[in-house]
Design a protein around this motif. Structure first.
Motif, short mmCIF file in Angstrom:
data_model
loop_
_atom_site.label_atom_id
_atom_site.label_comp_id
_atom_site.label_asym_id
_atom_site.label_seq_id
_atom_site.Cartn_x
_atom_site.Cartn_y
_atom_site.Cartn_z
N VAL A 199 2.41 -0.70 39.12
CA VAL A 199 3.37 -1.72 39.57
C VAL A 199 4.30 -2.11 38.42
N GLU A 200 3.75 -2.30 37.24
CA GLU A 200 4.61 -2.70 36.12
C GLU A 200 5.59 -1.58 35.75
N ALA A 201 5.14 -0.33 35.81
CA ALA A 201 6.06 0.79 35.53
C ALA A 201 7.21 0.78 36.51
N TYR A 202 6.90 0.44 37.78
CA TYR A 202 7.92 0.50 38.83
C TYR A 202 8.92 -0.66 38.74
N VAL A 203 8.43 -1.83 38.37
CA VAL A 203 9.35 -2.98 38.32
C VAL A 203 10.00 -3.15 36.94
N SER A 211 9.53 8.20 36.69
CA SER A 211 8.36 7.30 36.65
C SER A 211 8.15 6.62 38.00
N ASP A 212 9.24 6.38 38.74
CA ASP A 212 9.12 5.73 40.05
C ASP A 212 8.22 6.53 40.99
N ALA A 217 3.26 6.77 44.05
CA ALA A 217 2.14 7.60 44.51
C ALA A 217 0.82 6.97 44.09
N ALA A 218 0.78 6.46 42.87
CA ALA A 218 -0.46 5.83 42.38
C ALA A 218 -0.75 4.56 43.16
N ALA A 249 -0.52 6.90 37.12
CA ALA A 249 -0.05 5.58 36.69
C ALA A 249 0.17 5.57 35.18
N GLY A 250 -0.71 6.26 34.45
CA GLY A 250 -0.53 6.37 33.00
C GLY A 250 0.77 7.09 32.68
N MET A 251 1.01 8.21 33.37
CA MET A 251 2.26 8.95 33.15
C MET A 251 3.46 8.07 33.48
N ALA A 252 3.32 7.28 34.55
CA ALA A 252 4.43 6.42 34.97
C ALA A 252 4.76 5.39 33.89
N PHE A 253 3.77 4.66 33.43
CA PHE A 253 4.12 3.58 32.47
C PHE A 253 4.45 4.14 31.09
N SER A 254 3.89 5.31 30.76
CA SER A 254 4.23 5.91 29.47
C SER A 254 5.68 6.35 29.44
N ASN A 255 6.25 6.64 30.62
CA ASN A 255 7.65 7.05 30.70
C ASN A 255 8.56 5.95 31.23
N SER A 256 7.99 4.76 31.40
CA SER A 256 8.76 3.56 31.73
C SER A 256 8.24 2.52 30.74
#
Ligand SMILES: [Fe+2]
Length: 386
Positions: A199-203, A211-212, A217-218, A249-256
């Motif tokens: 959620v934090e990566a997305y917002v 990353s979205d 997906a996560a 989710a790790g990949m998402a926040f690491s790239n956001s």
């Protein structure tokens, strides 16, 4: 907008993947890994099974099992000595977030020396560092796929966020079989950590289309499977889904990035020794309620992905539904308030100004849809104490 994306070179995902760890390391041309883990995984025999796969591949591993939960700068000294004694050419982080984060720190310090304080955010650490291979045993931290490590300064009790490609594992081996024996509390805490990452990566203000996709997906997967894994740890399908989601989710926040929940969560963990996912969970509904008005569309997307709102709901209604859904999830997963967890109210009040200052200094709150003032962070700490 140009997004800079970093991922492990090799990711092996699936039940039984850890059986092939030796081949993964050998294929990278490495031969003397230091296997960094904790006493628990030695006790269960899991560390020995991993060491055996390394030996079968003709490698020369050395085991270091002295990592501690929420690793401190002091705790790294013995690992550094083991690294040097062994003449290690690589570091394998095996365990939950703490052993993986310890491995990353050792990989950097082993080459560059110095103190982890020198490498804290906002500095971006590009290396050199030894290659890291990560093998998670929880479905949560996502550390196997991130360019982040969190180390507590033994001198100040501050959880320091350290960033950069030097901390990105070269390979990640993601095997849900390793998570089957997690007790329910650990399943819940680590699962909520993964949901918070997504959620934090997305917002985040640093979100990007790459990353979205991973983040949503996560969120969807965690919405469907976290309660199941918590209720029945032997539910292999739920475990496998959670494991994949945690890595995504790790990949998402690491790239956001992460944002205000994590910024406020680290000081709680550092000062009151609350498990990382649990301190996130204590904050997640209230911090989301504080933030939704600044990005209702983004939070609404998360609500729909989580299954908390319908496509036909307005963004404002869906964003509000996300806050309710997070409250319900924390309730169902038996998340206590800081008070119910036994944290002394006077200590909480006394440390709140320092925690707010440390939260801001980590940089994470600056990525939040609402960038809070120190006063607002203090108010949020007071509100969640309950
Ligand atoms: Fe986290």
């Amino acid at each position: 907008m140009v997004a800079g994306l970093s991922l492990p070179r090799i990711v092996r995902v699936g039940r039984g993947a850890a059986e092939d760890l030796g081949d993964v390391v050998a294929d990278l041309g490495l031969s003397r890994p230091l296997l960094v883990t904790d006493a628990f995984l030695v006790g269960t025999g899991a560390a020995e099974r991993l060491t055996a796969t390394l030996r079968r591949a003709g490698l020369h591993p050395r085991l270091f099992s002295g990592t501690v939960p929420d690793p401190t700068t002091d705790s790294l000294a013995a690992g550094l000595e083991a690294l040097r004694e062994h003449g290690a050419d690589s570091v394998i982080g095996f365990g939950g977030g703490s052993p993986m984060d310890s491995a990353k720190a050792l990989a950097l310090l082993g080459v560059q020396g110095g103190h982890m304080r020198d490498y804290r955010a906002p500095r971006v650490n590009r290396g050199p560092a030894l290659p890291v291979i990560a093998v998670p045993t929880t479905a949560g931290s996502g550390s196997e796929a991130t360019q982040v490590t969190v180390i507590t300064d033994s001198g100040t009790d501050e959880k320091m966020l350290c960033l950069g490609p030097a901390f990105l594992p070269l390979a990640a081996v993601v095997d849900a079989d390793l998570t089957m024996s997690m007790p329910p509390r650990l399943t819940a805490d680590t699962g909520i950590d993964a949901l918070t990452h997504a959620v934090e990566a997305y917002v985040s203000r640093k979100a990007n289309p790459f990353s979205d996709g991973l983040a949503l997906a996560a969120v969807t997967t965690i919405g469907r499977h976290l309660r199941r894994a918590y209720a029945d740890g032997s539910d292999a399908a739920a475990r496998e889904a959670m494991m994949l989601a945690a890595t995504q989710a790790g990949m998402a926040f690491s790239n956001s990035s992460v944002a205000l929940v994590h910024g406020m969560s680290r000081p709680i963990g550092a000062h009151f020794h609350v498990a990382h996912g649990l301190s996130n969970a204590m904050l997640f509904p209230a911090v989301t309620a504080f933030s939704v008005h600044a990005a209702p569309g983004r939070y609404a997307d998360c609500a729909r992905a989580l299954g908390a709102a319908a496509a036909t709901d307005s963004d404002d209604a869906a964003a509000a539904a996300l806050v309710d859904a997070l409250r319900a999830l924390c309730h169902d997963l038996d998340v206590p308030t800081p008070r119910a967890h036994g944290i002394d109210p006077d200590a909480w009040a006394r440390l709140t100004p320092l925690m707010a200052e440390q939260a801001l200094r980590s940089g994470s709150p600056a990525n939040n849809p609402v960038v809070p003032t120190a006063d607002q962070i203090r108010e949020l700490y007071a509100r969640v104490y309950a």
